[in-house]
Design a protein around this motif. Structure first.
Motif, PDB file in Angstrom:
ATOM      1  N   ILE A   1      43.559  32.222 -23.670  1.00  0.00           N
ATOM      2  CA  ILE A   1      44.696  32.982 -22.943  1.00  0.00           C
ATOM      3  C   ILE A   1      44.611  34.604 -23.322  1.00  0.00           C
ATOM      4  CG2 ILE A   1      47.238  32.673 -22.855  1.00  0.00           C
ATOM      5  CD1 ILE A   1      45.731  30.333 -22.102  1.00  0.00           C
TER       6      ILE A   1
ATOM      7  N   ALA B   1      44.414  32.638 -17.877  1.00  0.00           N
ATOM      8  CA  ALA B   1      44.275  31.476 -18.639  1.00  0.00           C
ATOM      9  C   ALA B   1      42.807  31.136 -18.286  1.00  0.00           C
ATOM     10  CB  ALA B   1      45.100  30.564 -18.440  1.00  0.00           C
TER      11      ALA B   1
ATOM     12  N   LYS C   1      48.115  25.365 -24.335  1.00  0.00           N
ATOM     13  CA  LYS C   1      47.965  26.736 -24.397  1.00  0.00           C
ATOM     14  C   LYS C   1      48.169  27.260 -23.036  1.00  0.00           C
ATOM     15  CE  LYS C   1      44.618  28.617 -26.825  1.00  0.00           C
ATOM     16  NZ  LYS C   1      43.180  28.631 -27.480  1.00  0.00           N
ATOM     17  N   ILE C   2      47.532  26.661 -22.042  1.00  0.00           N
ATOM     18  CA  ILE C   2      47.619  27.148 -20.670  1.00  0.00           C
ATOM     19  C   ILE C   2      48.997  26.917 -20.118  1.00  0.00           C
ATOM     20  CG2 ILE C   2      47.058  26.898 -18.118  1.00  0.00           C
ATOM     21  CD1 ILE C   2      43.988  25.690 -19.388  1.00  0.00           C
TER      22      ILE C   2
ATOM     23  N   VAL D   1      44.697  31.869 -13.022  1.00  0.00           N
ATOM     24  CA  VAL D   1      43.819  30.668 -13.832  1.00  0.00           C
ATOM     25  C   VAL D   1      42.501  30.423 -13.617  1.00  0.00           C
ATOM     26  CG1 VAL D   1      44.114  28.329 -14.313  1.00  0.00           C
ATOM     27  CG2 VAL D   1      45.959  29.637 -13.878  1.00  0.00           C
TER      28      VAL D   1
END
Length: 294
Positions: free
Chosen positions: A64, A77, A95-96, A117
């Motif tokens: 991240i 991410a 975390k994402i 992402v």
């Protein structure tokens, strides 16, 4: 869909696919702005993998990073395919999801954060199945909430591709950038062969696999928006172009009627990569005519 066909000279080629997740995130942010959150030295590891004799990774395979894109606040991410095939477990998924939810909180307060992402995943981590599935749902919910405020940009570059629940997360993105080696599908070829038999799909037929679910095919059938070379500069520029387009008037997942119409035009008995492209080309022409009449 936009396509970049400009050849990259071999000596100048800078492969994005060959970079680690951390290097990919750094490459997409403005120079000198990369700042990692919950990095390896924080040692946020999976508590479940050691119970099964699997060596953990200190970042659990998810990077991240905060920084800027074109001077605007951004969060990236990035999923590391080299660890457990990029599979999503409780920690990596959290975390994402947490990063996207923090970006959403900022957006709701009027401070727009650009979310990216980098998908490189086979889907949920089987050793943490229920926990992984739950957190993938949180990722999906965060993407849907974010895209009301700012485009959410997804990138599928590597040959691991994007499968399982994370393929749904990729489909929810406002814009999806892909390379030819990238793959996108709900189920991977090996899973389809195992469950339906080799007569349904031969997972060893690599040419056929990429014809069906490769980046070029996904862009040609409207499931991805930008097809680019495996070149760091090309992907860097494509991400910025995606944000410059702004929030789409209609997201892909909101066009339910359009996709039902496309499905109605597909004959399962004769489906092929070529017939799929023909259906989507015809639908695109019809949509263009409708807009002109309006």
């Amino acid at each position: 869909m936009s396509t970049t066909n400009t050849a990259v000279p071999a000596l100048l080629h800078d492969s994005f696919i060959e970079l680690s997740a951390r290097e990919r995130a750094r490459a997409l942010l403005d120079a000198g702005t990369f700042r990692e959150l919950l990095g390896p030295f924080d040692r946020i590891e999976s508590p479940w993998l050691p119970m099964q004799g699997i060596v953990c990774q200190a970042d659990d395979g998810a990077v991240i990073a905060r920084g800027t894109i074109n001077g605007e606040p951004a969060v990236v991410a990035a999923i590391e395919s080299a660890f457990q095939g990029g599979s999503i477990g409780e920690v990596s998924g959290s975390k994402i999801a947490g990063a996207l939810e923090l970006a959403l909180r900022d957006c709701e307060r009027g401070k727009i954060v650009r979310p990216v992402v980098l998908f490189e995943t086979g889907g949920v981590r089987l050793q943490e199945a229920n926990l992984g599935l739950a957190v993938i749902a949180e990722i999906q919910a965060a993407i849907v909430a974010l895209r009301r405020h700012v485009p959410v940009v997804g990138v599928i570059a590597g040959m691991v591709g994007c499968f399982g629940g994370m393929s749904l997360a990729a489909a929810l993105c406002s814009y999806l950038v892909v390379t030819k080696p990238g793959r996108l599908g709900m189920n991977g070829p090996e899973v389809i062969e195992q469950e339906a038999g080799i007569e349904e799909l031969d997972a060893s037929d690599r040419r056929r696999i990429w014809q069906l679910i490769g980046g070029e095919q996904r862009a040609a059938t409207g499931l991805a928006d930008m097809l680019v070379q495996d070149d760091t500069s090309s992907i860097h520029d494509a991400v910025r172009e995606a944000f410059a387009r702004g929030v789409p008037a209609t997201h892909r997942t909101e066009d339910v009627a359009g996709y039902l119409a496309r499905l109605g035009d597909i004959d399962p008995a004769t489906v092929s990569p070529e017939s799929m492209r023909a259906v989507f080309r015809a639908a695109s022409r019809s949509e263009a005519v409708s807009k002109e009449d309006a």
